[in-house]
Design a protein around this motif. Structure first.
Motif, mmCIF file in Angstrom:
data_model
loop_
_atom_site.group_PDB
_atom_site.id
_atom_site.type_symbol
_atom_site.label_atom_id
_atom_site.label_comp_id
_atom_site.label_asym_id
_atom_site.label_seq_id
_atom_site.Cartn_x
_atom_site.Cartn_y
_atom_site.Cartn_z
ATOM 1 N N ALA A 1 -4.506 -0.035 11.527
ATOM 2 C CA ALA A 1 -5.607 0.806 11.042
ATOM 3 C C ALA A 1 -5.368 1.253 9.603
ATOM 4 O O ALA A 1 -6.316 1.360 8.815
ATOM 5 C CB ALA A 1 -5.779 2.015 11.954
ATOM 6 N N ARG A 2 -4.117 1.519 9.239
ATOM 7 C CA ARG A 2 -3.824 1.900 7.849
ATOM 8 C C ARG A 2 -4.168 0.761 6.893
ATOM 9 O O ARG A 2 -4.727 0.986 5.811
ATOM 10 C CB ARG A 2 -2.353 2.275 7.715
ATOM 11 N N ARG B 1 -13.755 -5.117 15.215
ATOM 12 C CA ARG B 1 -15.200 -5.313 15.322
ATOM 13 C C ARG B 1 -15.565 -5.711 16.747
ATOM 14 O O ARG B 1 -14.837 -6.453 17.404
ATOM 15 C CB ARG B 1 -15.684 -6.419 14.381
ATOM 16 N N ASP C 1 0.576 4.105 1.470
ATOM 17 C CA ASP C 1 0.730 4.805 2.745
ATOM 18 C C ASP C 1 1.047 3.868 3.902
ATOM 19 O O ASP C 1 0.959 4.273 5.065
ATOM 20 C CB ASP C 1 -0.545 5.594 3.061
ATOM 21 N N PRO D 1 -13.391 -1.962 9.146
ATOM 22 C CA PRO D 1 -13.092 -1.425 10.475
ATOM 23 C C PRO D 1 -11.865 -2.132 11.039
ATOM 24 O O PRO D 1 -11.694 -3.342 10.839
ATOM 25 C CB PRO D 1 -14.355 -1.763 11.284
ATOM 26 N N PRO D 2 -10.984 -1.420 11.728
ATOM 27 C CA PRO D 2 -9.797 -2.075 12.284
ATOM 28 C C PRO D 2 -10.124 -3.036 13.400
ATOM 29 O O PRO D 2 -9.313 -3.897 13.748
ATOM 30 C CB PRO D 2 -8.953 -0.903 12.792
ATOM 31 N N TRP E 1 0.849 -1.184 0.000
ATOM 32 C CA TRP E 1 0.000 0.000 0.000
ATOM 33 C C TRP E 1 0.893 1.244 0.000
ATOM 34 O O TRP E 1 1.931 1.278 0.660
ATOM 35 C CB TRP E 1 -0.888 0.026 1.249
ATOM 36 N N VAL F 1 -10.901 -1.046 3.320
ATOM 37 C CA VAL F 1 -12.246 -0.503 3.578
ATOM 38 C C VAL F 1 -12.955 -1.366 4.623
ATOM 39 O O VAL F 1 -14.087 -1.826 4.431
ATOM 40 C CB VAL F 1 -13.076 -0.396 2.283
ATOM 41 N N ALA G 1 -6.325 -1.693 7.464
ATOM 42 C CA ALA G 1 -7.780 -1.838 7.461
ATOM 43 C C ALA G 1 -8.444 -0.764 6.604
ATOM 44 O O ALA G 1 -9.403 -1.031 5.867
ATOM 45 C CB ALA G 1 -8.304 -1.783 8.895
ATOM 46 N N ARG G 2 -7.931 0.460 6.676
ATOM 47 C CA ARG G 2 -8.512 1.546 5.891
ATOM 48 C C ARG G 2 -8.369 1.273 4.401
ATOM 49 O O ARG G 2 -9.291 1.516 3.617
ATOM 50 C CB ARG G 2 -7.817 2.872 6.250
ATOM 51 N N ASN G 3 -7.239 0.748 3.989
ATOM 52 C CA ASN G 3 -7.056 0.408 2.576
ATOM 53 C C ASN G 3 -7.953 -0.736 2.142
ATOM 54 O O ASN G 3 -8.321 -0.832 0.966
ATOM 55 C CB ASN G 3 -5.587 0.066 2.310
ATOM 56 N N ARG H 1 -1.620 -5.558 14.768
ATOM 57 C CA ARG H 1 -1.588 -4.642 15.912
ATOM 58 C C ARG H 1 -0.562 -5.099 16.939
ATOM 59 O O ARG H 1 0.171 -4.287 17.520
ATOM 60 C CB ARG H 1 -2.968 -4.559 16.576
#
Length: 317
Positions: free
Chosen positions: A181-182, A193, A32, A190-191, A30, A188, A184-186, A172
């Protein structure tokens, strides 16, 4: 920083989705997200390997890949309860002795159980397979009510989606919440549940009762919005409370009170899924008196809240 080496152990027929989950978390570059992992696949016998999607993939590494891995991922195993080749179990034990972390997604828990590495420990798998895992490996404490279980050296997850939860949890643990979190964001996603896998399990068909209880149960399900107590159930059946309790235990394997609570929560799930009624109204309709009471029992039984459940499963959202 030396990259963490991850090896996914495959088996025919391999589920592409479980494998893709591991590849997305550990093997995708990714823009970022700093590259912290090297990802590869392996199998007992390198070469063409069938998938459950009908196509064949080429695996170029054998079990020697486990000798170098820092983490071994078992992305499902088909069929779940088939004996695991001794070469595979020994390679996994050797990797574990060397200090590798082993994480199983979904039915991959059966492979870990075959190695003996789960003996005396908690583990989970897909809710459809938890009873089978517990029966096949009584020395393993199977928890059907969690998304994943991580012991540090070995970990198991529930179904495929929970496998992603587990993999992000491992990230984590390795590199912190921000890095996970980065990723998970890529993806789409949630980091993290909330809740347990039981909120996703299909509502089971009610246990079959013999004729002595069947009419009572049918009547009771139409009276959930009334003051339906165990004493009222006993009176309806013409039995003492003690006799009613004994028959419930014999025929349903539970107490009248627990059966009644289960019916109320099942009815609440249906209303949360199919209507936009306020939680307070639903609580009254299913006989739990208040939203506070419904939330308390809902979290205790399903590991989540009525509001969170509705956001996931509500048809009117």
């Amino acid at each position: 920083m030396a990259r963490h080496r991850v090896a996914a152990l495959l088996n025919a027929p391999q589920s592409p989705f479980e494998l893709a989950c591991a590849a997305e978390v550990f093997g995708t570059a990714w823009e970022d997200v700093p590259a912290r992992y090297d990802f590869r696949i392996c199998a007992e016998c390198p070469g063409p390997l069938r998938t459950t999607a009908g196509y064949t993939m080429l695996v170029d590494c054998g079990l020697e890949a486990l000798q170098e891995a820092d983490t071994v991922i078992i992305p499902g195993w088909q069929p779940a309860d088939a004996p695991v080749p001794s070469a595979v179990t020994e390679a996994l034990r050797a990797a574990h002795r060397r200090g590798a972390r082993i994480a199983a997604i979904c039915t991959g828990a059966f492979v870990l159980a075959w190695t003996g590495l789960l003996d005396g420990r908690r583990a989970t798998t897909h809710w459809r397979q938890t009873d089978r895992l517990a029966a096949a490996f009584p020395e393993v404490t199977v928890d059907p009510d969690v998304l994943y279980v991580d012991h540090g050296d070995v970990a198991t997850s529930a179904g495929t989606g929970a496998g992603i939860d587990l993999l992000l949890h491992l990230v984590r643990a390795d590199h912190g919440a921000a890095h996970a979190a980065r990723i998970a964001r890529n993806m789409v996603l949630p980091p993290h549940r909330d809740g347990s896998q039981l909120q996703y399990a299909a509502q089971p068909a009610p246990p079959r009762a013999d004729e002595s209880l069947a009419p009572l149960l049918q009547w009771a399900t139409t009276q959930l919005d009334t003051e339906l107590t165990v004493a009222r159930l006993a009176g309806r059946a013409g039995l003492s409370n003690r006799t009613l309790a004994r028959r419930f235990t014999e025929q349903l394997g539970t107490s009248p009170g627990q059966w009644l609570l289960g019916q109320r929560l099942d009815a609440a799930r249906v209303l949360l899924e199919q209507t936009a009624l306020p939680v307070e109204t639903i609580a009254n309709r299913v006989g739990l008196a208040s939203a506070v009471n419904l939330r308390r029992h809902f979290r205790a039984r399903l590991g989540t809240t009525p509001g969170a459940y509705r956001r996931i499963f509500g048809e009117t959202r």
